[in-house]
Motif scaffolding. Sequence first.
Motif, PDB file in Angstrom:
ATOM      1  N   SER A  66       0.562  -2.304   3.921  1.00 48.99           N
ATOM      2  CA  SER A  66      -0.930  -2.047   3.265  1.00 48.99           C
ATOM      3  C   SER A  66      -0.983  -1.106   2.521  1.00 48.99           C
ATOM      4  CB  SER A  66      -2.009  -2.012   4.591  1.00 48.99           C
ATOM      5  OG  SER A  66      -3.437  -2.196   3.966  1.00 48.99           O
ATOM      6  N   ASP A  67      -2.277  -0.891   1.828  1.00 46.30           N
ATOM      7  CA  ASP A  67      -2.835   0.229   1.000  1.00 46.30           C
ATOM      8  C   ASP A  67      -1.606   0.825   0.202  1.00 46.30           C
ATOM      9  OD1 ASP A  67      -5.838   0.859   1.590  1.00 46.30           O
ATOM     10  OD2 ASP A  67      -4.720   0.005   3.686  1.00 46.30           O
ATOM     11  N   VAL A  68      -0.876   0.122  -0.727  1.00 42.08           N
ATOM     12  CA  VAL A  68       0.053   0.636  -1.516  1.00 42.08           C
ATOM     13  C   VAL A  68      -0.726   1.592  -2.637  1.00 42.08           C
ATOM     14  CG1 VAL A  68       1.771  -0.030  -3.309  1.00 42.08           C
ATOM     15  CG2 VAL A  68       1.448  -1.215  -1.079  1.00 42.08           C
ATOM     16  N   HIS A  69      -1.765   1.295  -3.182  1.00 42.72           N
ATOM     17  CA  HIS A  69      -2.134   2.052  -3.989  1.00 42.72           C
ATOM     18  C   HIS A  69      -1.358   2.540  -5.213  1.00 42.72           C
ATOM     19  CE1 HIS A  69      -6.188   2.154  -2.123  1.00 42.72           C
ATOM     20  NE2 HIS A  69      -5.866   2.241  -0.929  1.00 42.72           N
ATOM     21  N   SER A  70      -0.922   1.618  -6.026  1.00 44.19           N
ATOM     22  CA  SER A  70      -0.259   1.912  -7.244  1.00 44.19           C
ATOM     23  C   SER A  70       0.931   2.920  -7.079  1.00 44.19           C
ATOM     24  CB  SER A  70      -1.072   2.354  -8.065  1.00 44.19           C
ATOM     25  OG  SER A  70      -2.161   1.129  -8.526  1.00 44.19           O
TER      26      SER A  70
ATOM     27  N   GLY B 165      -3.778  -5.645   1.383  1.00 48.13           N
ATOM     28  CA  GLY B 165      -4.748  -5.237   0.534  1.00 48.13           C
ATOM     29  C   GLY B 165      -4.794  -3.668  -0.080  1.00 48.13           C
ATOM     30  N   ASP B 166      -5.459  -3.454  -1.005  1.00 47.71           N
ATOM     31  CA  ASP B 166      -5.502  -2.166  -1.714  1.00 47.71           C
ATOM     32  C   ASP B 166      -4.034  -2.039  -2.388  1.00 47.71           C
ATOM     33  OD1 ASP B 166      -8.163  -1.787  -1.547  1.00 47.71           O
ATOM     34  OD2 ASP B 166      -8.035   0.208  -0.504  1.00 47.71           O
ATOM     35  N   ILE B 167      -3.786  -2.871  -3.108  1.00 46.08           N
ATOM     36  CA  ILE B 167      -2.560  -2.824  -4.065  1.00 46.08           C
ATOM     37  C   ILE B 167      -2.572  -1.763  -5.221  1.00 46.08           C
ATOM     38  CG2 ILE B 167      -0.826  -3.919  -5.711  1.00 46.08           C
ATOM     39  CD1 ILE B 167      -1.623  -6.574  -4.283  1.00 46.08           C
TER      40      ILE B 167
ATOM     41  N   VAL C 271      -7.077  -9.279   7.084  1.00 50.81           N
ATOM     42  CA  VAL C 271      -8.070  -8.825   6.520  1.00 50.81           C
ATOM     43  C   VAL C 271      -7.804  -7.282   6.152  1.00 50.81           C
ATOM     44  CG1 VAL C 271     -10.071 -10.294   7.174  1.00 50.81           C
ATOM     45  CG2 VAL C 271      -9.419  -8.092   8.485  1.00 50.81           C
ATOM     46  N   HIS C 272      -8.496  -7.060   5.002  1.00 47.05           N
ATOM     47  CA  HIS C 272      -8.166  -5.421   4.765  1.00 47.05           C
ATOM     48  C   HIS C 272      -8.994  -4.720   5.564  1.00 47.05           C
ATOM     49  CE1 HIS C 272      -7.540  -2.043   2.145  1.00 47.05           C
ATOM     50  NE2 HIS C 272      -8.890  -1.728   2.118  1.00 47.05           N
ATOM     51  N   GLY C 273     -10.444  -4.799   5.812  1.00 48.27           N
ATOM     52  CA  GLY C 273     -11.332  -4.196   6.622  1.00 48.27           C
ATOM     53  C   GLY C 273     -11.441  -4.321   7.910  1.00 48.27           C
TER      54      GLY C 273
ATOM     55  N   GLY D  24      -5.844  -3.110   7.203  1.00 45.24           N
ATOM     56  CA  GLY D  24      -5.789  -1.962   6.413  1.00 45.24           C
ATOM     57  C   GLY D  24      -6.830  -1.043   6.311  1.00 45.24           C
ATOM     58  N   HIS D  25      -7.070  -0.426   5.374  1.00 51.06           N
ATOM     59  CA  HIS D  25      -8.348   0.405   4.793  1.00 51.06           C
ATOM     60  C   HIS D  25      -8.466   1.643   5.219  1.00 51.06           C
ATOM     61  CE1 HIS D  25     -12.079   0.362   2.920  1.00 51.06           C
ATOM     62  NE2 HIS D  25     -12.855  -0.019   3.984  1.00 51.06           N
ATOM     63  N   SER D  26      -8.235   1.834   6.630  1.00 51.55           N
ATOM     64  CA  SER D  26      -8.278   3.472   6.989  1.00 51.55           C
ATOM     65  C   SER D  26      -6.871   3.874   6.883  1.00 51.55           C
ATOM     66  CB  SER D  26      -8.597   3.469   8.496  1.00 51.55           C
ATOM     67  OG  SER D  26      -7.425   3.178   9.302  1.00 51.55           O
ATOM     68  N   HIS D  27      -5.834   3.587   6.527  1.00 54.57           N
ATOM     69  CA  HIS D  27      -4.709   4.258   5.989  1.00 54.57           C
ATOM     70  C   HIS D  27      -4.056   5.161   7.614  1.00 54.57           C
ATOM     71  CE1 HIS D  27      -5.452   4.670   1.641  1.00 54.57           C
ATOM     72  NE2 HIS D  27      -5.708   3.519   2.006  1.00 54.57           N
ATOM     73  N   LEU D  28      -4.463   4.521   8.537  1.00 50.65           N
ATOM     74  CA  LEU D  28      -4.289   5.276   9.813  1.00 50.65           C
ATOM     75  C   LEU D  28      -3.433   4.028  10.789  1.00 50.65           C
ATOM     76  CD1 LEU D  28      -7.569   6.928  10.971  1.00 50.65           C
ATOM     77  CD2 LEU D  28      -5.399   8.111   9.800  1.00 50.65           C
TER      78      LEU D  28
ATOM     79  N   ASN E  66     -11.173  -3.234  -1.121  1.00 51.73           N
ATOM     80  CA  ASN E  66     -11.963  -2.713  -1.977  1.00 51.73           C
ATOM     81  C   ASN E  66     -11.578  -2.132  -3.435  1.00 51.73           C
ATOM     82  OD1 ASN E  66     -10.880  -0.598  -0.196  1.00 51.73           O
ATOM     83  ND2 ASN E  66     -12.660   0.685  -0.480  1.00 51.73           N
ATOM     84  N   HIS E  67     -10.469  -1.548  -3.266  1.00 50.90           N
ATOM     85  CA  HIS E  67     -10.074  -0.899  -4.678  1.00 50.90           C
ATOM     86  C   HIS E  67      -9.462  -2.281  -5.629  1.00 50.90           C
ATOM     87  CE1 HIS E  67      -9.779   3.531  -3.948  1.00 50.90           C
ATOM     88  NE2 HIS E  67     -10.027   3.041  -2.704  1.00 50.90           N
ATOM     89  N   ASP E  68      -8.931  -3.370  -4.790  1.00 49.91           N
ATOM     90  CA  ASP E  68      -8.421  -4.470  -5.776  1.00 49.91           C
ATOM     91  C   ASP E  68      -9.752  -5.002  -6.470  1.00 49.91           C
ATOM     92  OD1 ASP E  68      -5.768  -3.796  -4.847  1.00 49.91           O
ATOM     93  OD2 ASP E  68      -6.271  -5.228  -2.931  1.00 49.91           O
TER      94      ASP E  68
HETATM   95 ZN    ZN Z   1      -6.885   1.895   0.835  1.00 51.77          ZN
END
Ligand code: ZN
Length: 244
Positions: free
Chosen positions: A7-11, A35-37, A115-117, A148-152, A63-65
Motif C-alpha cells: 500500500s501507499d507507494v506514493h510515487s 491504494g495511494d499509488i 479498501v484504502h481507508g 492502507g492510508h495510515s502508513h502504519l 485519497n491521493h489517487d
Molecule cells: Zn497514503
Amino acid sequence: MKYGVFSDVHSNLEALETALKHFKEEKVDAYLCLGDIVGYGPNPNECIDLIKSLPHLSCVAGNHDRAAIDKKQLGWFNEFAQAALLWTKRELQEDNKAYLNSLPEMVENSHFTLVHGSPRDPIDEYLLGGMQVKENLDHFTFTPCFVGHSHLPIYFTLNSDKTVTLKAFNNGEKVKVTAQVLVINVGSVGQPRDGDPRVSCGVYDTSNKILRLARLDYPFDKTQEKMRKAKLPRYLGERLSFGR
Ligand code: ZN
C-alpha cells in the motif's frame, strides 16, 4: 495462493522496486494493492506502469489517487501534499490518469475485503482504534479486511468479550489470519511513518493462512535526489530518512 500485499507507494519507484523484488523472491501468485499509488514522490508514471503490469492484481483507489485526477478537492490535504499533488497532476500521462480513474473504492471476495481507508468510508477514514473497527463491522462481510492510508503496520483482532485490540506488526512477524483477525494494514511502501524508514509490505499465504510482514532497506537517497530535482517540497524528501 500467495499474495503480495502492499500500500501507499506514493510515487516512490525505488521503494516499489524493492517490494516487488521481495514478492518475486517469495514467489507470490497475485498482488493486492491498497491504494495511494501516487502523491508525494517523484515517479508517478513509472509506479503506475509497474503496478498495472502486475499479473493477478487487485487494486483499490486511495485519497491521493482520487485527488490526482480531480475526483477529490485539494483543500482536504496539507500544504506539502497539495504541492506534490499539483506537481503530480501536471506529470501524469493520460493513460495513467485513466488507470487511476478505473480503480474501485472497494474489492470484496470470499478471501478478503480491500479498501484504502475503511469499509464505511473507503477513501478517507483512518483506522487507528479498536472502537472504530467495531463500528465498521457492519460495512463488510469477508475478513481479513486489508487497509492502507495510515502508513502504519498494524492489525486488529476480535476478543472473546467482543472488544477489538490493535496490535503492532514487527519486521518478520508472522500472523495467523484466523477469523478473529479483522483488519490488517501492512504499512507503507513509499513513505513509512512508524519511525522505521524501510519499505513495509506483506506476503499472505492462504494455504496456511499466514501473513508475514517484511521491512526492506532501499536506496531512499536516490528518491530524495529526484525529489530535489523535481522541486517537490523539501520536507517530503527529508522525512524518508526517518520514516516519519
Ligand atoms: Zn497514503
